[in-house]
Design a protein around this motif. Structure first.
Motif, PDB file in Angstrom:
ATOM      1  N   ARG A  40      17.438 -36.943  43.269  1.00  0.00           N
ATOM      2  CA  ARG A  40      17.523 -36.058  44.431  1.00  0.00           C
ATOM      3  C   ARG A  40      17.727 -36.840  45.731  1.00  0.00           C
ATOM      4  N   LEU A  41      17.707 -38.158  45.643  1.00  0.00           N
ATOM      5  CA  LEU A  41      17.938 -39.003  46.815  1.00  0.00           C
ATOM      6  C   LEU A  41      19.392 -39.470  46.805  1.00  0.00           C
ATOM      7  N   ALA A  42      20.142 -39.078  47.798  1.00  0.00           N
ATOM      8  CA  ALA A  42      21.542 -39.514  47.907  1.00  0.00           C
ATOM      9  C   ALA A  42      21.588 -40.978  48.330  1.00  0.00           C
ATOM     10  N   THR A  43      22.467 -41.750  47.690  1.00  0.00           N
ATOM     11  CA  THR A  43      22.630 -43.163  48.047  1.00  0.00           C
ATOM     12  C   THR A  43      24.103 -43.482  48.196  1.00  0.00           C
ATOM     13  N   GLY A  44      24.396 -44.469  49.001  1.00  0.00           N
ATOM     14  CA  GLY A  44      25.752 -44.976  49.100  1.00  0.00           C
ATOM     15  C   GLY A  44      26.051 -45.846  47.889  1.00  0.00           C
ATOM     16  N   VAL A  45      27.320 -46.162  47.695  1.00  0.00           N
ATOM     17  CA  VAL A  45      27.731 -46.965  46.547  1.00  0.00           C
ATOM     18  C   VAL A  45      28.542 -48.156  47.044  1.00  0.00           C
ATOM     19  N   VAL A  62      26.889 -50.914  42.483  1.00  0.00           N
ATOM     20  CA  VAL A  62      25.480 -50.839  42.857  1.00  0.00           C
ATOM     21  C   VAL A  62      25.266 -49.612  43.736  1.00  0.00           C
ATOM     22  N   ASN A  63      24.212 -48.843  43.454  1.00  0.00           N
ATOM     23  CA  ASN A  63      23.862 -47.741  44.362  1.00  0.00           C
ATOM     24  C   ASN A  63      22.472 -47.937  44.962  1.00  0.00           C
ATOM     25  N   SER A  64      21.952 -49.157  44.881  1.00  0.00           N
ATOM     26  CA  SER A  64      20.631 -49.454  45.444  1.00  0.00           C
ATOM     27  C   SER A  64      20.733 -50.432  46.610  1.00  0.00           C
ATOM     28  N   PHE A  65      21.852 -50.427  47.299  1.00  0.00           N
ATOM     29  CA  PHE A  65      22.094 -51.359  48.402  1.00  0.00           C
ATOM     30  C   PHE A  65      21.407 -50.854  49.671  1.00  0.00           C
ATOM     31  N   THR A  66      20.803 -51.773  50.425  1.00  0.00           N
ATOM     32  CA  THR A  66      20.180 -51.400  51.699  1.00  0.00           C
ATOM     33  C   THR A  66      20.114 -52.600  52.641  1.00  0.00           C
ATOM     34  N   SER A  67      20.051 -52.300  53.932  1.00  0.00           N
ATOM     35  CA  SER A  67      19.784 -53.361  54.901  1.00  0.00           C
ATOM     36  C   SER A  67      18.288 -53.644  54.874  1.00  0.00           C
ATOM     37  N   VAL A  68      17.922 -54.898  55.132  1.00  0.00           N
ATOM     38  CA  VAL A  68      16.526 -55.305  55.077  1.00  0.00           C
ATOM     39  C   VAL A  68      16.032 -55.769  56.443  1.00  0.00           C
ATOM     40  N   SER A  69      16.827 -56.590  57.116  1.00  0.00           N
ATOM     41  CA  SER A  69      16.357 -57.224  58.349  1.00  0.00           C
ATOM     42  C   SER A  69      17.538 -57.511  59.271  1.00  0.00           C
ATOM     43  N   LEU A  70      17.297 -57.356  60.583  1.00  0.00           N
ATOM     44  CA  LEU A  70      18.307 -57.740  61.576  1.00  0.00           C
ATOM     45  C   LEU A  70      18.203 -59.226  61.927  1.00  0.00           C
ATOM     46  N   LEU A  74      19.594 -59.647  56.737  1.00  0.00           N
ATOM     47  CA  LEU A  74      19.402 -59.631  55.292  1.00  0.00           C
ATOM     48  C   LEU A  74      19.730 -58.253  54.736  1.00  0.00           C
ATOM     49  N   VAL A  75      20.261 -58.238  53.513  1.00  0.00           N
ATOM     50  CA  VAL A  75      20.492 -57.016  52.755  1.00  0.00           C
ATOM     51  C   VAL A  75      19.876 -57.203  51.379  1.00  0.00           C
ATOM     52  N   SER A  76      19.764 -56.103  50.623  1.00  0.00           N
ATOM     53  CA  SER A  76      19.264 -56.234  49.257  1.00  0.00           C
ATOM     54  C   SER A  76      19.916 -55.193  48.354  1.00  0.00           C
ATOM     55  N   PHE A  77      19.838 -55.459  47.067  1.00  0.00           N
ATOM     56  CA  PHE A  77      20.292 -54.523  46.047  1.00  0.00           C
ATOM     57  C   PHE A  77      19.592 -54.887  44.749  1.00  0.00           C
ATOM     58  N   CYS A  78      19.630 -53.978  43.799  1.00  0.00           N
ATOM     59  CA  CYS A  78      18.965 -54.199  42.516  1.00  0.00           C
ATOM     60  C   CYS A  78      20.003 -54.287  41.402  1.00  0.00           C
ATOM     61  N   VAL A  79      19.727 -55.170  40.442  1.00  0.00           N
ATOM     62  CA  VAL A  79      20.611 -55.370  39.300  1.00  0.00           C
ATOM     63  C   VAL A  79      19.768 -55.344  38.031  1.00  0.00           C
ATOM     64  N   ALA A  80      20.242 -54.642  37.014  1.00  0.00           N
ATOM     65  CA  ALA A  80      19.526 -54.580  35.740  1.00  0.00           C
ATOM     66  C   ALA A  80      19.503 -55.953  35.085  1.00  0.00           C
TER      67      ALA A  80
END
Length: 188
Positions: A40-45, A62-70, A74-80
């Motif tokens: 139910r949470l929309a994410t970018g790809v 990846v659909n778990s990408f996000t900014s972390v810090s200015l 830093l950015v982050s994402f998750c990989v199986a």
């Protein structure tokens, strides 16, 4: 004095209620329910790309990408853990994140497949870091992996942004409730 004692007694009672350990919430979480609820949470790809040790393009979706810090950027994402593409990407000095546009659903599907040539039929340019920037992507971000944190059946990758820029116009590719779509601004 009696009023003060009464207030202290009420405060102690409230404190004891707040500090009580909570009982566990009814057993383990069902994976299907977990997926359904978080769907139910929309994410970018995005597509993470690099050239492997043989100089061949490699990538994954990846659909778990996000900014972390200015500061630092830093950015982050998750990989199986089961990803066969991540070890090839991880070996690169620089990886590139491509923010996918809504018309790139097929590109996402191609990047999400296991094995084969994920770049067959795709056109791309080189980022300053030397990696594929997919034609039509909204933006690209060259990064260097700073850390990897094991987390369940995935690894959380934290990467330092080296360079970035916009690339094309359009709306983002969005993943929501096990499906892909676009985003129309101002349609609340």
């Amino acid at each position: 004095m009696a009023q003060t004692r009464e207030l202290l007694t009420q405060e102690r009672r409230l404190a004891s209620l707040l500090c009580r350990p909570r009982p566990p919430a009814g057993g383990p979480v069902d994976p299907g329910t977990f997926r359904s609820v978080l769907g139910r949470l929309a994410t970018g790809v995005v597509a993470v790309t690099a050239l492997d040790r043989e100089g061949l393009p490699s990538g994954l979706a990846v659909n778990s990408f996000t900014s972390v810090s200015l500061d630092p950027p830093l950015v982050s994402f998750c990989v199986a853990h089961s990803s066969t593409s991540w070890p090839r990407l991880r070996a690169a000095q620089v990886i590139t994140v491509n923010i996918l546009a809504e018309h790139q659903r097929a590109v996402c599907a191609q990047m999400a497949t296991r094995g084969g040539d994920k770049f067959a039929g795709l056109t791309w340019r080189e980022s300053p870091g030397g990696n594929p920037v997919l034609d039509g992507a909204l933006a690209w971000i060259d990064c260097r992996v700073e850390a990897e944190h094991p987390a369940g059946d995935h690894v959380i990758v934290v990467a330092r942004v080296l360079q970035l820029d916009t690339h094309a116009d359009g709306g983002p590719l969005v993943f929501y409730n096990r499906s892909y779509g676009g985003f129309i601004p101002g349609t609340i």
